[in-house]
Design a protein around this motif. Structure first.
Motif, PDB file in Angstrom:
ATOM      1  N   VAL A   1       0.834  -1.007   0.028  1.00  0.00           N
ATOM      2  CA  VAL A   1       0.093  -0.041  -0.004  1.00  0.00           C
ATOM      3  C   VAL A   1       0.933   1.253  -0.047  1.00  0.00           C
ATOM      4  CG1 VAL A   1      -1.889   1.458   1.166  1.00  0.00           C
ATOM      5  CG2 VAL A   1      -1.889  -1.116   1.216  1.00  0.00           C
ATOM      6  N   LYS A   2       0.718   1.841  -0.928  1.00  0.00           N
ATOM      7  CA  LYS A   2       1.454   3.275  -1.227  1.00  0.00           C
ATOM      8  C   LYS A   2       0.586   4.661  -1.226  1.00  0.00           C
ATOM      9  CE  LYS A   2       5.017   0.696  -1.913  1.00  0.00           C
ATOM     10  NZ  LYS A   2       6.102   0.271  -1.047  1.00  0.00           N
ATOM     11  N   GLY A   3       1.419   5.749  -1.021  1.00  0.00           N
ATOM     12  CA  GLY A   3       0.602   7.074  -1.159  1.00  0.00           C
ATOM     13  C   GLY A   3      -0.005   7.515   0.305  1.00  0.00           C
ATOM     14  N   VAL A   4       0.173   6.772   1.166  1.00  0.00           N
ATOM     15  CA  VAL A   4      -0.457   7.019   2.705  1.00  0.00           C
ATOM     16  C   VAL A   4       0.649   7.508   3.428  1.00  0.00           C
ATOM     17  CG1 VAL A   4      -2.381   5.525   2.255  1.00  0.00           C
ATOM     18  CG2 VAL A   4      -0.468   4.713   3.362  1.00  0.00           C
ATOM     19  N   GLU A   5       0.355   8.529   4.547  1.00  0.00           N
ATOM     20  CA  GLU A   5       1.252   8.939   5.441  1.00  0.00           C
ATOM     21  C   GLU A   5       0.486   9.337   6.774  1.00  0.00           C
ATOM     22  OE1 GLU A   5       3.083  12.614   4.151  1.00  0.00           O
ATOM     23  OE2 GLU A   5       1.590  12.992   2.615  1.00  0.00           O
ATOM     24  N   ALA A   6       1.335   9.704   7.755  1.00  0.00           N
ATOM     25  CA  ALA A   6       0.624  10.112   8.844  1.00  0.00           C
ATOM     26  C   ALA A   6       0.094  11.624   8.877  1.00  0.00           C
ATOM     27  CB  ALA A   6       1.369   9.883  10.066  1.00  0.00           C
ATOM     28  N   TRP A   7      -1.236  11.782   9.349  1.00  0.00           N
ATOM     29  CA  TRP A   7      -1.785  12.962   9.452  1.00  0.00           C
ATOM     30  C   TRP A   7      -2.357  13.076  10.718  1.00  0.00           C
ATOM     31  CZ3 TRP A   7      -4.842  15.114   4.579  1.00  0.00           C
ATOM     32  CH2 TRP A   7      -4.008  14.897   3.433  1.00  0.00           C
ATOM     33  N   PRO A   8      -1.982  14.419  11.055  1.00  0.00           N
ATOM     34  CA  PRO A   8      -2.572  14.687  12.673  1.00  0.00           C
ATOM     35  C   PRO A   8      -4.183  14.800  12.776  1.00  0.00           C
ATOM     36  CG  PRO A   8      -1.749  16.900  11.780  1.00  0.00           C
ATOM     37  CD  PRO A   8      -1.448  15.781  10.757  1.00  0.00           C
ATOM     38  N   SER A   9      -4.879  15.173  11.622  1.00  0.00           N
ATOM     39  CA  SER A   9      -6.189  15.548  11.616  1.00  0.00           C
ATOM     40  C   SER A   9      -7.113  14.160  12.059  1.00  0.00           C
ATOM     41  CB  SER A   9      -6.635  16.059  10.355  1.00  0.00           C
ATOM     42  OG  SER A   9      -6.363  14.958   9.210  1.00  0.00           O
ATOM     43  N   GLY A  10      -6.357  12.818  12.101  1.00  0.00           N
ATOM     44  CA  GLY A  10      -7.010  11.787  12.239  1.00  0.00           C
ATOM     45  C   GLY A  10      -6.518  10.473  11.691  1.00  0.00           C
ATOM     46  N   MET A  11      -6.958   9.270  12.202  1.00  0.00           N
ATOM     47  CA  MET A  11      -6.368   8.294  11.935  1.00  0.00           C
ATOM     48  C   MET A  11      -6.940   7.836  10.362  1.00  0.00           C
ATOM     49  SD  MET A  11      -9.149   5.701  13.708  1.00  0.00           S
ATOM     50  CE  MET A  11      -9.108   6.267  15.186  1.00  0.00           C
ATOM     51  N   MET A  12      -5.998   6.887   9.814  1.00  0.00           N
ATOM     52  CA  MET A  12      -6.430   6.612   8.379  1.00  0.00           C
ATOM     53  C   MET A  12      -6.114   7.643   7.507  1.00  0.00           C
ATOM     54  SD  MET A  12      -6.870   3.176   8.251  1.00  0.00           S
ATOM     55  CE  MET A  12      -8.361   2.443   7.378  1.00  0.00           C
ATOM     56  N   MET A  13      -5.005   8.703   7.577  1.00  0.00           N
ATOM     57  CA  MET A  13      -4.842   9.765   6.792  1.00  0.00           C
ATOM     58  C   MET A  13      -5.831  10.695   7.026  1.00  0.00           C
ATOM     59  SD  MET A  13      -3.001   9.493   3.060  1.00  0.00           S
ATOM     60  CE  MET A  13      -2.292  11.026   2.428  1.00  0.00           C
ATOM     61  N   GLY A  14      -6.169  10.983   8.179  1.00  0.00           N
ATOM     62  CA  GLY A  14      -7.444  11.937   8.164  1.00  0.00           C
ATOM     63  C   GLY A  14      -8.744  11.493   7.901  1.00  0.00           C
ATOM     64  N   TYR A  15      -8.790  10.186   7.668  1.00  0.00           N
ATOM     65  CA  TYR A  15      -9.798   9.462   7.435  1.00  0.00           C
ATOM     66  C   TYR A  15     -10.257   9.547   5.920  1.00  0.00           C
ATOM     67  CZ  TYR A  15     -10.754  10.793  12.109  1.00  0.00           C
ATOM     68  OH  TYR A  15     -10.617  11.213  13.670  1.00  0.00           O
ATOM     69  N   ARG A  16      -9.223   9.748   5.203  1.00  0.00           N
ATOM     70  CA  ARG A  16      -9.385  10.069   3.668  1.00  0.00           C
ATOM     71  C   ARG A  16      -8.310   8.837   2.761  1.00  0.00           C
ATOM     72  NH1 ARG A  16      -8.134  15.873   3.470  1.00  0.00           N
ATOM     73  NH2 ARG A  16      -8.306  15.407   0.994  1.00  0.00           N
ATOM     74  N   PHE A  17      -7.745   8.099   3.612  1.00  0.00           N
ATOM     75  CA  PHE A  17      -6.888   7.299   3.142  1.00  0.00           C
ATOM     76  C   PHE A  17      -7.079   6.725   1.577  1.00  0.00           C
ATOM     77  CE2 PHE A  17      -9.721   4.244   4.716  1.00  0.00           C
ATOM     78  CZ  PHE A  17      -9.489   3.225   3.880  1.00  0.00           C
ATOM     79  N   HIS A  18      -8.477   6.417   1.316  1.00  0.00           N
ATOM     80  CA  HIS A  18      -8.831   5.936  -0.037  1.00  0.00           C
ATOM     81  C   HIS A  18      -8.668   6.828  -1.035  1.00  0.00           C
ATOM     82  CE1 HIS A  18     -12.121   8.229   1.709  1.00  0.00           C
ATOM     83  NE2 HIS A  18     -12.355   7.419   2.746  1.00  0.00           N
ATOM     84  N   GLU A  19      -8.702   8.160  -0.800  1.00  0.00           N
ATOM     85  CA  GLU A  19      -8.426   9.081  -1.719  1.00  0.00           C
ATOM     86  C   GLU A  19      -7.022   8.973  -2.383  1.00  0.00           C
ATOM     87  OE1 GLU A  19      -9.172  13.922  -2.651  1.00  0.00           O
ATOM     88  OE2 GLU A  19      -9.698  13.021  -0.892  1.00  0.00           O
ATOM     89  N   PHE A  20      -6.044   8.687  -1.467  1.00  0.00           N
ATOM     90  CA  PHE A  20      -4.583   8.946  -1.969  1.00  0.00           C
ATOM     91  C   PHE A  20      -3.942   7.454  -2.134  1.00  0.00           C
ATOM     92  CE2 PHE A  20      -5.972  12.414   0.735  1.00  0.00           C
ATOM     93  CZ  PHE A  20      -5.810  13.444  -0.150  1.00  0.00           C
ATOM     94  N   ALA A  21      -4.546   6.455  -1.490  1.00  0.00           N
ATOM     95  CA  ALA A  21      -3.708   5.189  -1.640  1.00  0.00           C
ATOM     96  C   ALA A  21      -3.557   4.504  -3.075  1.00  0.00           C
ATOM     97  CB  ALA A  21      -4.471   4.179  -0.625  1.00  0.00           C
ATOM     98  N   TRP A  22      -2.478   3.689  -3.247  1.00  0.00           N
ATOM     99  CA  TRP A  22      -2.657   2.812  -4.494  1.00  0.00           C
ATOM    100  C   TRP A  22      -1.727   1.655  -4.104  1.00  0.00           C
ATOM    101  CZ3 TRP A  22       2.518   2.501  -6.325  1.00  0.00           C
ATOM    102  CH2 TRP A  22       3.364   3.385  -5.858  1.00  0.00           C
ATOM    103  N   LEU A  23      -1.901   0.432  -4.793  1.00  0.00           N
ATOM    104  CA  LEU A  23      -1.363  -0.639  -4.552  1.00  0.00           C
ATOM    105  C   LEU A  23      -0.193  -0.974  -5.936  1.00  0.00           C
ATOM    106  CD1 LEU A  23      -4.677  -2.519  -3.936  1.00  0.00           C
ATOM    107  CD2 LEU A  23      -2.787  -2.117  -2.334  1.00  0.00           C
ATOM    108  N   ALA A  24       0.831  -1.131  -4.853  1.00  0.00           N
ATOM    109  CA  ALA A  24       2.097  -1.651  -5.911  1.00  0.00           C
ATOM    110  C   ALA A  24       1.996  -2.844  -6.456  1.00  0.00           C
ATOM    111  CB  ALA A  24       3.633  -1.477  -5.089  1.00  0.00           C
ATOM    112  N   SER A  25       2.298  -2.970  -7.615  1.00  0.00           N
ATOM    113  CA  SER A  25       2.081  -4.544  -8.331  1.00  0.00           C
ATOM    114  C   SER A  25       3.043  -5.420  -7.763  1.00  0.00           C
ATOM    115  CB  SER A  25       2.247  -4.224  -9.802  1.00  0.00           C
ATOM    116  OG  SER A  25       3.433  -3.655 -10.102  1.00  0.00           O
TER     117      SER A  25
END
Length: 534
Positions: free
Chosen positions: A510-534
């Motif tokens: 799982v790539k494209g995700v990082e720690a954000w102080p606005s909340g867990m799971m990248m400020g609750y928006r992990f799905h917007e930025f995440a991508w899967l390496a092949s």
């Protein structure tokens, strides 16, 4: 050695080594707790993970799990009340603004949002944005979305915040004017929260989740899972990268981590310190640690016995094992709290408040004043609130030396929030981070706050909250928030021993995700930025 440590060493010399052993595990701590021991250990920590820049891969399905799941799971922004709801709502809806990783409000559906006095705001909408049903975004959608929170029949969790909004006017199809009851320069940050996500004008049925967000609704089973498909007309170029996201609700912590490690899930929220250790040793997973304002608090209702006795509340504050909780329960993934909801790293933190220590003698003094020496008190807790069970058990052991008989009753997580939270005389709560102190105080500490956990009411505090909203001078604002913290510190019935770092785990694919102080799971928006390496 402190007097407190001497008492326990003489009572049980075999525990002396455990008290000072810096390598003690959380499991060992729980075994010792069951034997009636209290200890303070050294810090066990793990290095932060870093990610190399890579070219995103488009497509694929990601399965993730949050710790919340119940029949009350919702697709209505006005009804969201926990981290699972927030993640789900951000899948399908967008707001006028959004928070970046520095907790600053940035334009989203709004191309701009401006005010010279903090009272009257001009909002210009981004052009070319469409809802999932093909309808173009207009000013009327914004007005409807914001104004519905003011209707008591909607039962919005943000009704107090929305009460600040006095008038809405469509200046044109793409421009809205918002007039507040009083000046509030935090409005852009307030509008970035999940409650104020934008829905089509007139929406009554939320089962289809028609929004402008990165995914469209494919399937929704409350208490079980939510599936979203990529919104090919999303207004942000190149996002989202995934074709599909499945968001599960898995309340059992071990089940979440085991599913991650087996490959059934690619990302999970709410890791314990031991979970972090397991994932680190495996080598196939990454951990995101976000310093945050999240906390688990011991709530003492001040409008009923025994919490209506101020000396009992103060005694309980002196029985809080703050450093022990951070070092043993959280294994260092957190910060010591001081009975205010503002973490020590926050720019508005009141450093003048003395750190309240664990002090058996002062606890005894206040229990005697409260005529409660020898009294029995029950603490209600549930396993899924981070540190609550352990915190209750630590207090149980410590309180014996102060002459207070504390029992700890665990209840099932299912139904805890509806049946126990804010209802039990003494019990635990859990509060997710808020982007501004105004939101935090307005939702949890105002006399009229919908989630006023301890039933605390203070007229001076209420006046300061209102005054700080309209103060543009940051120095004066900091002083006001410092004064508010002092009032909470001295008088409120919410005991905050520690702030909990948000710990999420994911496969190293799982790539494209990082720690954000606005909340867990990248400020609750992990799905917007995440991508899967092949």
């Amino acid at each position: 050695m402190s007097k407190f440590r001497k008492e326990f060493s003489h009572a049980n010399p075999s525990l002396t080594q455990a008290i000072t052993d810096v390598s003690i595990s959380r499991r060992s701590m729980m075994k010792l707790l069951s034997a009636g021991a209290v200890m303070s250990t050294g810090l066990i920590g793990f290095p932060e993970f870093s990610y190399a820049a890579e070219t995103p891969v488009l497509g694929g399905k990601l399965r993730a799990a949050v710790a919340n799941a119940s029949a009350s799971d919702t697709l209505d922004p006005a009804k969201g009340s926990n981290s699972g709801d927030y993640c789900r709502l951000f899948m399908f809806y967008s707001g006028l603004t959004e928070l970046d990783k520095d907790l600053k409000a940035q334009p989203a559906l709004a191309e701009s949002i401006e005010s010279s006095d903090g009272l009257t705001w001009q909002v210009k909408l981004r052009q070319g944005v469409t809802f999932h049903n093909g309808k173009a975004l207009t000013a009327e959608d914004v007005i409807y979305s914001l104004s519905r929170h003011k209707d008591p029949a909607v039962a919005s969790t943000a009704i107090t915040l929305a009460g600040q909004m006095k008038e809405f006017k469509a200046v044109s199809p793409s421009e809205v004017q918002i007039v507040l009851e009083q000046a509030n320069f935090d409005l852009p940050s307030i509008l970035a929260t999940s409650s104020f996500l934008i829905v089509p004008d007139g929406t009554k049925d939320f089962t289809k989740a028609i929004g402008t967000g990165p995914f469209t609704l494919k399937e929704f089973q409350p208490g079980v899972r939510t599936v979203g498909s990529k919104n090919k007309n999303y207004y942000k170029p190149g996002l989202p990268r995934l074709d599909e996201v499945e968001l599960m609700g898995v309340t059992d912590p071990a089940a979440r981590v085991n599913a991650l490690m087996s490959g059934d899930l690619q990302m999970v929220s709410t890791l314990s310190a031991n979970d972090v250790k397991r994932l680190k040793q495996n080598g196939k997973f990454n951990v995101l640690e976000s310093k945050s304002g999240m906390y688990s608090d011991l709530i003492i209702r001040t409008d009923t016995t025994p919490g209506n006795n101020a000396d009992f509340v103060l005694a309980m504050k002196y029985l809080q094992p703050r450093e022990m909780i951070v070092k043993t329960v959280l294994q260092g993934f957190g910060d010591v709290g001081n009975d205010t909801p503002v973490p020590p790293w926050h720019p508005m933190y009141n450093k003048e408040l003395p750190q309240r220590p664990l002090d058996i003698d002062k606890a005894k003094f206040h229990l005697k004043k409260a005529n409660m020496v020898g009294a029995k008190v029950e603490i209600i807790t549930t396993p899924n609130i981070e540190g609550a069970v352990e915190g209750g058990q630590l207090i149980q052991q410590i309180a014996r030396s102060a002459g207070l008989n504390v029992s700890v009753r665990r209840v099932p997580y299912d139904g805890y929030w509806s049946s126990h939270w804010m209802k039990d005389p003494v019990g635990y709560g859990s509060v997710n981070p808020r982007p501004t102190l105004d939101m935090l105080f307005s939702q949890f500490y105002l006399s009229t706050a919908p989630w006023n956990e301890s039933g605390w009411k203070n007229e001076q505090f209420d006046q300061l909250v209102a005054a700080a909203r309209g103060e543009s001078d940051q120095g004066k604002r900091k002083q006001m928030y410092g004064d508010m913290q002092k009032l909470v510190y001295d008088n409120c019935g919410t005991l905050i021993p520690a702030f909990i770092s948000s710990m999420d785990g994911c496969s190293n694919k799982v790539k494209g995700v990082e720690a954000w102080p606005s909340g867990m799971m990248m400020g609750y928006r992990f799905h917007e930025f995440a991508w899967l390496a092949s």
